[in-house]
Design an enzyme around this catalytic site. Structure first.
Site, mmCIF file in Angstrom:
data_model
loop_
_atom_site.group_PDB
_atom_site.id
_atom_site.type_symbol
_atom_site.label_atom_id
_atom_site.label_comp_id
_atom_site.label_asym_id
_atom_site.label_seq_id
_atom_site.Cartn_x
_atom_site.Cartn_y
_atom_site.Cartn_z
ATOM 1 N N SER A 164 0.715 -1.140 0.048
ATOM 2 C CA SER A 164 0.043 0.171 -0.095
ATOM 3 C C SER A 164 0.804 1.310 0.098
ATOM 4 O O SER A 164 0.264 2.470 -0.082
ATOM 5 C CB SER A 164 -0.954 0.078 1.119
ATOM 6 N N GLU A 181 -6.895 -1.631 -7.480
ATOM 7 C CA GLU A 181 -6.132 -0.383 -8.021
ATOM 8 C C GLU A 181 -5.025 -1.144 -8.500
ATOM 9 O O GLU A 181 -3.978 -1.637 -7.792
ATOM 10 C CB GLU A 181 -5.790 0.527 -6.793
ATOM 11 N N HIS A 209 -3.353 -3.467 -6.049
ATOM 12 C CA HIS A 209 -3.608 -2.989 -4.695
ATOM 13 C C HIS A 209 -5.222 -3.512 -4.425
ATOM 14 O O HIS A 209 -6.133 -2.828 -4.812
ATOM 15 C CB HIS A 209 -3.490 -1.307 -4.437
ATOM 16 N N ASN A 237 -6.069 6.138 -1.832
ATOM 17 C CA ASN A 237 -5.788 6.517 -0.552
ATOM 18 C C ASN A 237 -5.056 8.112 -0.481
ATOM 19 O O ASN A 237 -5.003 8.965 0.552
ATOM 20 C CB ASN A 237 -4.456 5.636 0.151
#
Ligand code: NAD
Length: 283
Positions: free
Chosen positions: A119, A152, A140, A190
């Site tokens: 991440s 992702e 991801h 994120n």
């Protein structure tokens, strides 16, 4: 290209979730971890997760047996040799991941795509640990993997179009939806989500509204399924703080400075759900 077998390295929270969705989609899965106990715990977690689906009437006992039967747990990287794609989902530590990726690279066919579920670590830097940076990509997944629809895809500097296409086909085959992002701290999701949560903490710290009001506001006013402060408690306040620190350091931009209240709560050991107390109390 025909894909039959998926390798997963790491049988923890994310690894066993990825193994489950791949096996449920009909792929053979080889799941590697460092100890037999870790492998067995991963397979037990898949079994518990599938039991929940059975209780809801979404799966029969035979189907569950077939899914678990498609997952081979092992501690040997050599067992990855038949994999068409290997997804690294081990501990979030760069030194560990670099070692694992070299090991995967040495044990799989030159045509195999290697992916990472990191991440926060640079995809380009991880790709450079292998002899196939063009066949390397970030995948991801989101937690919990069986429930969250998004994957992702993150292209490193050298990721080829063919690799992206192959992995997009795979993501579709496991019933997920892909978006493609460039390699940058936090990727796309994120990068947007964490500063939003951080801003909610600033709002709380400044006394604009209570935690309940902030969360209710974002749920009812913005249609978010969970308020940002409750979400921070779910993610873990220590994780939230380290993500904001990565952004702040990498972009060198004050807009990413962690809210002082976030830092103070982490200092106090208020880490959210996992410690029983964060913006809310959990018993
Ligand atoms: P976790 O701690 O639950 O599991 C990590 C597993 O990796 C453990 O079982 C550990 O034994 C294993 N491992 C460590 N070294 C290994 C090695 N050399 N070979 C094989 N296995 C090894 O962690 P997690 O939450 O599943 O996270 C895994 C990855 O997914 C991390 O990169 C994390 O950043 C990423 N991620 C996590 C989340 C999340 O919400 N948990 C969400 C998205 C991405």
């Amino acid at each position: 290209m025909n894909m039959e077998t998926i390798g997963v390295v790491g049988a923890g929270t994310m690894g066993n979730g990825i193994a489950q969705v791949c096996a449920a989609a009909g792929f053979g899965v080889v799941m590697v971890d460092i100890s037999t106990e870790a492998v067995q715990q991963g397979i037990a977690a898949v079994s518990i997760s599938l039991d929940r689906l059975m209780k809801k009437g979404k799966l029969t006992g035979n189907e569950k047996g077939a899914i678990v039967g498609r997952i081979k747990g092992t501690t040997s990287y050599a067992d990855l040799s038949s994999a068409d794609i290997v997804i690294e989902a081990a501990t979030e530590n760069e030194a560990i991941k670099l070692r694992i990726l070299k090991e995967i690279d040495a044990n799989v066919d030159p045509s195999t795509v290697i992916a990472t579920n990191t991440s926060s670590i640079s995809i380009t830097r991880l790709a450079a640990a292998t002899r196939r940076p063009e066949k390397f990509i970030g995948t991801h997944f989101f937690n919990p993997v069986p429930l969250m629809e998004l994957v992702e895809l993150v292209r490193g500097l050298q990721t080829s179009d063919e690799t992206q296409t192959r992995v997009e086909t795979f993501v579709k085959a496991i019933g997920k939806t892909a978006i493609v992002a460039r390699n940058s701290p936090g990727f796309a999701v994120n990068r947007i989500l964490c500063p939003m949560i951080n801003e909610a903490i600033f709002a709380l710290q400044e006394g604009l509204a209570s935690a309940e009001e902030i969360d209710t506001g974002m749920k009812l006013g913005c249609n978010q399924p969970i308020g940002p402060l409750a979400l921070a408690d779910l993610i873990g306040l220590d994780t939230m703080l380290s993500v904001m620190e990565v952004f702040y350091t990498n972009f060198n931009d004050s807009k990413y400075r962690p809210a002082p209240m976030l830092r103070e709560m982490v200092d106090a050991g208020y880490l959210g759900r996992k410690s029983g107390r964060g913006f809310y109390s959990y018993s």
